[in-house]
Design an enzyme around this catalytic site. Structure first.
Site, PDB file in Angstrom:
ATOM      1  N   HIS A   1      -1.805  -1.011  -3.269  1.00 52.43           N
ATOM      2  CA  HIS A   1      -2.154  -2.546  -2.765  1.00 52.43           C
ATOM      3  C   HIS A   1      -1.621  -3.518  -3.702  1.00 52.43           C
ATOM      4  O   HIS A   1      -2.186  -4.075  -4.864  1.00 52.43           O
ATOM      5  CB  HIS A   1      -3.730  -2.961  -2.776  1.00 52.43           C
ATOM      6  CG  HIS A   1      -4.474  -1.876  -1.547  1.00 52.43           C
ATOM      7  ND1 HIS A   1      -4.243  -2.496   0.189  1.00 52.43           N
ATOM      8  CD2 HIS A   1      -4.932  -0.898  -1.440  1.00 52.43           C
ATOM      9  CE1 HIS A   1      -5.079  -1.737   0.389  1.00 52.43           C
ATOM     10  NE2 HIS A   1      -5.685  -0.963   0.020  1.00 52.43           N
TER      11      HIS A   1
ATOM     12  N   CYS B   1      -0.977   0.237   1.796  1.00 57.35           N
ATOM     13  CA  CYS B   1      -1.370   1.550   1.867  1.00 57.35           C
ATOM     14  C   CYS B   1      -1.699   1.902   3.369  1.00 57.35           C
ATOM     15  O   CYS B   1      -0.593   3.237   4.056  1.00 57.35           O
ATOM     16  CB  CYS B   1      -3.077   1.118   1.678  1.00 57.35           C
ATOM     17  SG  CYS B   1      -4.245   2.239   0.921  1.00 57.35           S
TER      18      CYS B   1
ATOM     19  N   GLU C   1      -0.884  -6.575  -3.248  1.00 57.81           N
ATOM     20  CA  GLU C   1      -1.464  -7.736  -3.588  1.00 57.81           C
ATOM     21  C   GLU C   1      -2.390  -7.653  -4.029  1.00 57.81           C
ATOM     22  O   GLU C   1      -2.650  -9.826  -4.769  1.00 57.81           O
ATOM     23  CB  GLU C   1      -2.369  -8.281  -1.926  1.00 57.81           C
ATOM     24  CG  GLU C   1      -3.358  -7.320  -1.573  1.00 57.81           C
ATOM     25  CD  GLU C   1      -2.912  -5.466  -0.773  1.00 57.81           C
ATOM     26  OE1 GLU C   1      -1.429  -5.287  -0.794  1.00 57.81           O
ATOM     27  OE2 GLU C   1      -3.427  -6.022   0.131  1.00 57.81           O
TER      28      GLU C   1
END
Ligand code: GLN
Length: 535
Positions: free
Chosen positions: A507, A376, A509
């Protein structure tokens, strides 16, 4: 009690029940007045975890998704703020038909309805609800009361688990169960009796302590479960199961126990965690790391976990150092500190603090061909660094920091302009899962192995389309875009230029789990390993 691993304990309970073949869902209740976690500073409350739907929630929701390998709907999260907001909206719409609206039953009913809805929506056999905070907190009474009522109406289908900390004062040389006894009294005064007590302590609790807790806290000895410190959080479900937690839970819920727990794949991953010998050294560069003397890695828990998933699945132990980017600003020579790292990650973030330091770290990674993953803000800053130092736009910047910059290569998204003008901040970013199209013959494609992907977002700014041609001509590849080609989702340098220089506007993750490491993290770690070998 908060801060002692309630999220991991809750996730592990879920994992055990799931491993016995039941459909499980998990909910988190946060007792604060914020309507969601989106408006809180990460140093205040840790990471903001974004659900697929875009709801900004507590980091524990990430633990649940990672442990159970499930996607949670927004119904599975509530705060005092969101509950009251719903009740007040109903009241304003005359839905209570002129009645005096009260905490009991109207607000408690709202909580109970939400729990029922989450169960129905996910078609769960078992719904686990984690109440945040600490027993006796003024803030969480509402939720303990709602839980008491659920138990009153369905005594055979509900159970209470209390996680309690057992201190071990070294000077006394004995584990003390008194705080647990007092906590149970407090719960009792709210009409709740725990069925199971999980005893968190440095070491395993002995039988004597188990019996003492059982006697004084009014539970059966086998319902006292030991939860000692562990090397890896992924051990916790297996340890709980060894202590017989699954059997006790299913027994109390009157659900048939399926003898063997099937942790399909989980055990294999845990073995990998324990067997890995070779290390990779990674630097995470950014801010929000330090408050007082503490390092707040909690602010980036999903990033850490995603690194672990990718690393252990590739048989490597990740060693992560947190580098405060301001160090590179104070003395630009400090950037050479990055030399000893096998890979560099710049996670998401907001605002201007330490940003020039981050940009110099990115430049170092590019020039020295150290694998780089930008998440990001880490992607936006990678584009700025490239624009400044390769394209020659020395004044390139993001409108977030310098709205008057000559070359705003990162600019406010069109839809965001009105929000900021009116000062509407809560839940107004570009949030949640959006589709992304991957370009052929790119690192992104190598990573994802498909053309259409979906990942979660949380941002207001984006790559400014005015600069795309120039950036691409200078060698930056936009290897992932929104399906209409308008939003730049992934930026990378070709492998000819750099072993792995990739940034994503989303993102990645948030969708990683031990059994399903996120492809971008996985490809990053693979490139790191290749580089380590070639050194
Ligand atoms: N501050 C940037 C934006 O709002 C990046 C946000 C983030 O990293 N999550 O666009």
């Amino acid at each position: 009690m908060s801060g002692i691993g309630k999220g991991v304990a809750t996730s592990s309970i879920g994992k055990i029940i799931q491993s016995k073949g039941y459909r499980v869902t998990v909910m988190k209740i946060d007792p604060y007045v914020n309507v969601d976690a989106g408006t809180m500073n990460p140093t205040e409350h840790g990471e903001v975890f974004v659900l697929e739907s875009g709801l900004e929630t507590d980091q524990d929701m990430g633990n649940y998704e990672r442990f159970l390998n499930i996607t949670l709907p927004p119904e599975n999260y509530m705060t005092t703020g969101s509950v009251y907001q719903a009740v007040i909206n109903r009241e304003r719409n005359l839905e209570y038909k002129g009645k005096c609206v009260q905490i009991i039953p109207h607000v408690t009913n709202e909580v109970i309805d939400k729990i029922n809805t989450a169960g129905k929506k996910t078609k769960a056999d078992v719904v686990i609800v984690e109440i945040g905070g600490t027993t006796g907190d003024y803030e969480n009474h509402l939720f303990t009361e709602a839980a008491r009522q659920i138990n009153l109406h369905h005594p055979d289908d509900t159970l209470f688990v209390m996680l309690s900390f057992i201190p071990y004062p070294k000077k006394i040389g004995e584990m003390k169960t008194k705080p647990t006894q007092q906590a149970v009294r407090l719960l009792n005064s709210a009409g709740v009796q725990p069925d199971i007590i999980i005893a968190r302590s440095e070491n395993k609790i002995d039988d004597k302590r188990k019996e003492k807790i059982a006697l004084f806290c009014n539970v059966e000895p086998e319902a006292v479960i030991s939860a000692p410190d562990v090397e890896s959080i992924y051990d916790v479900p297996l340890n709980f199961e060894k202590d017989g937690l699954g059997k006790v839970i299913l027994g109390k819920l009157n659900l048939p126990d399926r003898e063997e727990a099937d942790f399909n794949g989980w055990g294999k991953f845990v073995d990998k965690v324990h067997r890995a010998k070779k290390k990779i050294k990674l630097a995470v560069v950014g801010k929000y790391f330090h408050t007082g003397d503490c390092v707040l890695s909690d602010s980036y828990i999903s990033v850490i976990e995603a690194i672990k998933h990718a690393s252990y699945n590739n048989d490597r132990i990740p060693e992560i150092d947190w580098l405060d980017s301001e160090v590179f600003e104070k003395d630009p020579g400090n950037v050479a500190l990055l030399e000893k790292y096998d890979g560099i990650i710049v996670p998401g973030g907001f605002g201007s603090r330490g940003i020039e330091g981050v940009i110099s770290a990115i430049k170092y990674a590019r020039k020295n061909k150290i694998p780089y993953l930008g998440l990001c803000y880490g992607m936006q800053l990678m584009v700025i660094e490239f624009a400044r130092n390769v394209l020659g736009l020395t004044k390139a910047h993001t409108a977030e920091i310098d709205p008057e910059a000559k070359d705003k290569v990162i600019d406010l998204m069109e839809k965001q302009k009105a929000n900021l003008k009116k000062g509407i901040y809560g839940a107004t970013m570009r949030l949640g899962a959006y589709p992304c199209k991957i370009k052929k013959d790119t690192i992104a494609q190598e990573a994802y192995q498909k053309e259409d992907i979906s990942e979660r977002h949380r941002h207001r700014y984006e790559v400014n389309n005015k600069y795309i041609d120039a950036l691409e001509k200078a060698g930056l590849v936009f290897s992932g875009t929104s399906p209409d080609g308008q939003l730049m989702e992934i930026a990378e340098l070709s492998r000819k230029e750099h072993p792995f220089m990739v940034g994503s506007q989303f993102h990645p993750e948030f969708t990683s789990s031990p059994l399903r490491p996120n492809p971008l993290f996985n490809e990053f770690v693979k490139s790191v390993i290749k580089q380590v070998k070639s050194k």
